[in-house]
Design an enzyme around this catalytic site. Structure first.
Site, short mmCIF file in Angstrom:
data_model
loop_
_atom_site.label_atom_id
_atom_site.label_comp_id
_atom_site.label_asym_id
_atom_site.label_seq_id
_atom_site.Cartn_x
_atom_site.Cartn_y
_atom_site.Cartn_z
N GLY A 1 0.84 -1.19 0.00
CA GLY A 1 0.00 0.00 0.00
C GLY A 1 0.88 1.24 0.00
N GLN B 1 3.00 9.91 1.44
CA GLN B 1 4.31 9.23 1.44
C GLN B 1 5.13 9.61 0.22
OE1 GLN B 1 2.60 5.12 2.32
NE2 GLN B 1 4.62 5.06 3.28
N CYS C 1 6.56 -0.39 7.02
CA CYS C 1 6.13 0.81 6.32
C CYS C 1 7.29 1.31 5.46
CB CYS C 1 5.73 1.88 7.34
SG CYS C 1 5.15 3.41 6.59
N LEU C 2 6.99 1.65 4.21
CA LEU C 2 8.05 2.12 3.32
C LEU C 2 8.68 3.41 3.84
CD1 LEU C 2 6.40 1.45 -0.16
CD2 LEU C 2 7.94 -0.02 1.15
N HIS D 1 -3.88 0.85 7.84
CA HIS D 1 -2.53 1.42 7.81
C HIS D 1 -2.49 2.64 6.88
CE1 HIS D 1 2.03 0.82 7.79
NE2 HIS D 1 1.84 1.68 6.81
N GLU D 2 -3.05 2.48 5.68
CA GLU D 2 -3.03 3.60 4.71
C GLU D 2 -3.95 4.73 5.15
OE1 GLU D 2 -0.64 3.44 2.80
OE2 GLU D 2 -0.29 1.30 3.07
N HIS E 1 -2.12 6.85 7.51
CA HIS E 1 -1.20 7.77 6.83
C HIS E 1 -1.92 9.05 6.41
CE1 HIS E 1 2.68 5.86 6.49
NE2 HIS E 1 2.20 4.75 5.94
NI NI Z 1 3.15 2.91 5.71
#
Ligand code: NI
Length: 177
Positions: free
Chosen positions: A49, A54, A102-103, A144-145, A148
């Site tokens: 995701g 991000q 998480c990226l 999670h997204e 963000h």
């Molecule tokens: Ni993330």
């Protein structure tokens, strides 16, 4: 299409609540190109995701897809989905702990409690209304997204940091838990 740079924790954009997108803005050519770039970026980084903030755009867009993914093997598949202005409603109080990474927080992973079943309402990339129920890992990725887009990261949701681990130690000590 282009692969975009991914923000890392500490950049203030990750802590801002993102802006709602008027449906007509989805028709702007630049917006469709941006969504394509988000998808390409998520795939290139082996993410499941990605939220627009991000990649430095403080707007309510998230993309997700779970296919054969080396970062998350053996997870149920989720088709490529674009969520614009998503809202989520838990359908029960049941929560489950599982690993997340998480990226924007490279090399780390930790166990995070999430609702098991949620209702998701959003627009798709063409402005059509989406309304569906997501469960388990699918629900986890969306929560999670969604976080963000509201200036939160998974660390904020952990009960404590006792499971926070680097990936190398994850593989060595935690993989079977
Ligand atoms: Ni993330």
């Amino acid at each position: 299409m282009a692969i975009l740079k991914v923000t890392r924790l500490g950049h203030p954009v990750l802590r801002k609540v993102t802006a709602i997108i008027p449906a007509e803005e989805l028709q702007f050519p630049g917006m469709q190109d941006f969504i394509d770039d988000m998808i390409e970026t998520m795939k290139d980084y082996d993410g499941v995701g990605l939220a627009a903030d991000q990649v430095f755009e403080s707007k309510q867009i998230a993309v997700l897809e779970v296919s054969e993914n080396p970062r998350y093997p053996q997870k149920p598949k989720v088709p490529l989905t674009v969520l614009v202005n998503p809202r989520i409603t838990p359908l029960s109080e049941d929560m489950e702990d599982d690993w997340e990474g998480c990226l924007s927080i490279p090399d780390l992973r930790g166990r995070v409690p999430r609702y098991k079943t949620i209702r998701v309402q959003a627009l798709d990339r063409d402005g059509n209304e989406l309304d569906f129920v997501a469960e388990d890992f699918h629900a986890r990725v969306i929560q999670h997204e969604f976080d963000h887009l509201n200036g939160k990261v998974y660390l904020d949701r952990m009960r404590d940091f006792s499971t926070l681990t680097f990936l190398q130690e994850f593989a060595r000590y935690w993989l079977r838990t």
